[in-house]
Design a protein around this motif. Structure first.
Motif, PDB file in Angstrom:
ATOM      1  N   ILE A 136       7.282   2.113  -3.317  1.00 16.53           N
ATOM      2  CA  ILE A 136       5.988   2.593  -3.304  1.00 16.53           C
ATOM      3  C   ILE A 136       5.072   2.284  -3.981  1.00 16.53           C
ATOM      4  N   GLU A 137       3.500   2.311  -3.450  1.00 12.91           N
ATOM      5  CA  GLU A 137       2.627   2.028  -4.755  1.00 12.91           C
ATOM      6  C   GLU A 137       1.185   3.590  -4.562  1.00 12.91           C
ATOM      7  N   LEU A 138       0.799   3.487  -5.340  1.00 14.82           N
ATOM      8  CA  LEU A 138      -0.846   4.803  -4.527  1.00 14.82           C
ATOM      9  C   LEU A 138      -1.832   3.187  -5.011  1.00 14.82           C
ATOM     10  N   SER A 139      -2.892   3.137  -3.699  1.00 15.07           N
ATOM     11  CA  SER A 139      -3.856   2.327  -3.536  1.00 15.07           C
ATOM     12  C   SER A 139      -4.878   3.853  -3.840  1.00 15.07           C
ATOM     13  N   VAL A 140      -5.750   3.019  -5.131  1.00 12.13           N
ATOM     14  CA  VAL A 140      -6.153   3.637  -5.478  1.00 12.13           C
ATOM     15  C   VAL A 140      -7.870   4.285  -4.696  1.00 12.13           C
ATOM     16  N   LYS A 141      -8.851   5.311  -4.843  1.00 16.17           N
ATOM     17  CA  LYS A 141      -9.807   5.451  -4.303  1.00 16.17           C
ATOM     18  C   LYS A 141     -11.012   6.000  -5.368  1.00 16.17           C
ATOM     19  N   GLY A 142     -10.034   6.578  -6.397  1.00 14.24           N
ATOM     20  CA  GLY A 142     -11.223   7.532  -6.946  1.00 14.24           C
ATOM     21  C   GLY A 142     -10.296   7.181  -8.184  1.00 14.24           C
ATOM     22  N   ILE A 143     -11.010   7.358  -9.827  1.00 14.29           N
ATOM     23  CA  ILE A 143      -9.891   7.597 -10.482  1.00 14.29           C
ATOM     24  C   ILE A 143     -11.203   8.116 -11.999  1.00 14.29           C
ATOM     25  N   VAL A 178      -0.997   6.474  -0.334  1.00 12.51           N
ATOM     26  CA  VAL A 178       0.963   6.665  -0.847  1.00 12.51           C
ATOM     27  C   VAL A 178       1.139   5.050   0.270  1.00 12.51           C
ATOM     28  N   VAL A 179       1.070   4.117  -0.518  1.00 11.65           N
ATOM     29  CA  VAL A 179       1.591   2.687   0.663  1.00 11.65           C
ATOM     30  C   VAL A 179       2.935   2.527   0.504  1.00 11.65           C
ATOM     31  N   ALA A 180       3.807   1.592   1.609  1.00 13.40           N
ATOM     32  CA  ALA A 180       5.036   1.071   1.604  1.00 13.40           C
ATOM     33  C   ALA A 180       4.384  -0.293   0.042  1.00 13.40           C
ATOM     34  N   ALA A 222       4.442   7.971   2.601  1.00 14.06           N
ATOM     35  CA  ALA A 222       3.624   6.430   2.396  1.00 14.06           C
ATOM     36  C   ALA A 222       2.344   6.893   3.554  1.00 14.06           C
ATOM     37  N   GLY A 223       1.283   7.325   3.812  1.00 16.71           N
ATOM     38  CA  GLY A 223       0.003   7.495   4.307  1.00 16.71           C
ATOM     39  C   GLY A 223      -0.351   9.306   4.016  1.00 16.71           C
ATOM     40  N   ARG A 224      -0.092   9.264   2.484  1.00 19.57           N
ATOM     41  CA  ARG A 224      -0.331  10.540   2.343  1.00 19.57           C
ATOM     42  C   ARG A 224      -1.135  10.092   1.300  1.00 19.57           C
ATOM     43  N   GLU A 225      -2.254  11.237   1.262  1.00 15.35           N
ATOM     44  CA  GLU A 225      -3.963  11.115   0.173  1.00 15.35           C
ATOM     45  C   GLU A 225      -2.828  11.924  -0.932  1.00 15.35           C
ATOM     46  N   VAL A 226      -2.454  11.779  -2.022  1.00 14.57           N
ATOM     47  CA  VAL A 226      -2.013  12.679  -3.013  1.00 14.57           C
ATOM     48  C   VAL A 226      -3.167  11.577  -4.804  1.00 14.57           C
TER      49      VAL A 226
END
Ligand code: ASP
Length: 597
Positions: free
Chosen positions: A101-108, A84-86, A22-26
């Motif tokens: 967790i889930e991934l809060s997406v900013k680019g796809i 990555v957010v809890a 959580a907190g990482r950008e992946v």
């Protein structure tokens, strides 16, 4: 599993992300497994080889990504970057390893679009097998297939590691070769450089592995492809994979011990609970007389018994006739469950299918009584004798076949298996391994009555070679859950015995020289005592994976009719190609087979 990461498409495997991330950008990459559009939020389960992770698209925070996500379809290929957010406590999915967790997406980015898949990838429902095989690339994405292939990899890796530790050397043998007799028809490959002449694809590496022993390799193995052109029986493949091995200066116990080590490590890797080795050994004769076949399923009872001695003087023609013809009267005590007439008819059909004239059934009644169509033809003493031989008691159903030994064994063996399955006598997760030994060396060919080798003609006989029918062979089979998963033997290592065996199977000296001269010559050049075994890898993996079809553990199998639904093979070829190899085809007859005109 992170070798080579990060790269342009991903920093992490989707299925590996946990709340610690959580907190990482992946960045992740894979296929759109499932998409849920909630008006505002869009959720996508992204799937890669490692598993699933939920992507969430917020319209306000990432409007471009959100609108791309809105247009995505199942099986599109994407890469996405985000944080990555809890998940909120109420949103955690305990069934998913990444469910916290889930991934809060900013680019796809859409990497490739996908047509509507021919069947859903995100569920494991039944799909017609032909459709699956025609669309194998999509089928392989399904969890059941990808887990089977990964298990297969674990099994072969374990085999390689174990054999490496035991000093075995992996040697490749030719695929373009000469006929190796294993009892099937050869696949032929026409030669362009020698028109009118053919290679055969190997039915097994048998002769080459023996040459490797003469060549001093001492311990050889290979995960080898073998080819047998048979009319496909259920669940066979024209090309299949064997673990093939051979050892020098050994006898039966040495080979069996190595194979027990290999299989023990395989079962451990596959988490298959099989009792610890050494496994029981049973002679071929005992297996036939107790179970009706040479691959006994020893996980349940209902064993066959000889009831002939109780009926030795009977006047009932069916029984007396079988004994007078040198046959047997064998039976099974099928226990005291209620059996409807329709089941008795079905069991009778099984007996007939295996060559028996019929099946005698009898329910035991008080005082030597039989409730049976044939009870009245027997004396009290005969009926009681059969009851005693089968250790039956009142209410038990007795099933009896009077015929040649082979037919009685086949019929009752099949009935036994049917009852075992019908009554669910094998507990889930119950596995049994055992060895069958002491095979007859030869059997009579049903078509022309000639002797043929039961294993193959390179197997060492034990006994008097001048009396082929009495010979036993130094062969052994390994049986798991009633399936023969492998077999091998100690080999003949001198030319005289080899020639005697060829002669017994009707192979004239000049023909033997022409077909197997290279082997006979090696046997004159200092051949050590040697022996080996081969395991059917496809079947072994299928059992480990709990699948009933070997096609489910082969990436690209042939269909049950020996065709490849994916590529369409076999296909006609260009006439020019045929000319090059000196061939012409005959016109097909109405059945699609070559005719004579
Ligand atoms: N070549 C045998 C087979 O393919 C196995 C063996 O004897 O090692 O069945």
């Amino acid at each position: 599993m992170s070798a080579g990461l990060p790269n342009r498409f991903r920093t992490d495997w989707a299925g590996d992300l946990r709340d610690g991330d959580a907190g990482r950008e992946v960045r992740v990459a894979g296929w759109v497994h499932r998409r849920r559009d909630h008006g505002g939020l869009v959720f996508i389960d992204l799937r890669d080889r490692s598993g699933l992770v939920q992507l969430v698209f917020h319209p306000e925070d990432a409007s471009e990504a959100h609108s791309t996500a809105h247009g995505l379809r199942s099986e599109d290929v994407i890469t996405a970057i985000g944080q990555v957010v809890a998940r909120d406590a109420g949103q955690v999915n305990p069934d998913l390893p990444t469910g916290a967790i889930e991934l809060s997406v900013k680019g796809i980015q859409l990497l490739a679009g996908a047509e509507t898949p021919p069947f859903p990838v995100d569920e494991d429902g039944p799909v017609d097998e032909l459709v699956r095989l025609r669309n194998r690339a999509v089928d392989l994405r399904r969890e059941s297939m990808s887990s089977a292939l990964k298990l297969r990899h674990r099994v072969t890796r374990t085999i390689r590691n174990t054999l490496d530790e035991l000093g075995f050397v992996d040697v490749e043998t030719p695929v373009l070769t000469k006929s190796t007799p294993e009892g099937a028809r050869d696949f032929l490959v026409p030669s362009r450089t020698s028109p009118g002449e053919f290679f055969a694809l190997p039915q097994s590496p048998q002769l080459f592995k023996q040459l490797l022993m003469v060549g001093g390799i001492e311990r050889y193995y290979q995960i080898a492809r073998c080819f047998r052109d048979e009319d496909l029986r259920a669940d066979r493949q024209p090309e299949f994979t064997q673990l093939d091995l051979e050892m020098s200066f050994v006898d039966e116990d040495d080979v069996i011990e190595v194979m027990e080590q290999v299989l023990t490590s395989v079962f451990e890797a596959a988490e298959l609970k099989v009792p610890a080795a050494p496994w029981p050994r049973m002679t071929h004769a005992e297996s036939i007389s107790r179970f009706g076949n040479d691959r006994p399923d020893t996980r349940f009872g209902l064993e066959l018994r000889d009831v002939g001695s109780a009926l030795a003087g009977t006047e009932f023609k069916v029984f007396a006739g079988a004994l007078a013809n040198g046959g047997v009267i064998w039976g099974i005590n099928a226990g005291s469950t209620e059996v409807p007439r329709s089941e008795l008819d079905a069991l009778t059909e099984i007996a007939k299918k295996h060559g028996a004239g019929g099946l005698v059934w009898a329910f035991v009644e008080e005082g030597s009584g039989w409730r049976s169509p044939v009870g009245k033809f027997l004396t009290d003493a005969e009926r009681q004798g059969v009851i005693d031989s089968l250790e039956a008691s009142t209410g038990d159903l007795m099933l009896i076949v009077a015929d040649s030994r082979d037919v009685a064994a086949a019929a009752l063996g099949a009935i036994r298996l049917d009852l075992g399955e019908r009554r669910g006598l094998v507990a889930q997760g119950h596995h049994e391994a055992l060895w069958i030994t002491d095979f007859p060396m030869f059997e009579r060919d049903s078509a022309d009555g000639r002797w043929t080798a039961l294993h193959h003609p390179f197997t060492a006989p034990s006994g008097d070679i001048s009396d082929p029918g009495s010979l036993h062979s130094r062969a052994y089979d390994i049986v798991l859950d009633g399936v023969e998963i492998g077999g091998g033997s100690i080999r003949i290592h001198d030319q005289e015995t080899q020639n005697a065996v060829f002669e017994a199977i009707g192979l004239a000296a000049d023909e033997a020289e022409e077909r197997f001269g290279f082997l006979l010559s090696a046997l004159r050049q200092g051949a050590p005592p040697h022996g080996g075994i081969a395991l059917g890898l496809d079947r072994l993996v299928a059992i480990c994976a709990g699948r009933s079809s070997i096609r489910d553990v082969i990436a690209f199998p042939k269909s049950a009719s020996s065709q490849d639904p994916l590529t369409g093979a076999p296909t006609a070829v260009d006439p020019a190609q045929l000319r090059e190899v000196g061939l012409a085809t005959l016109p097909k007859d109405g059945l699609g087979r070559p005719g004579n005109g």
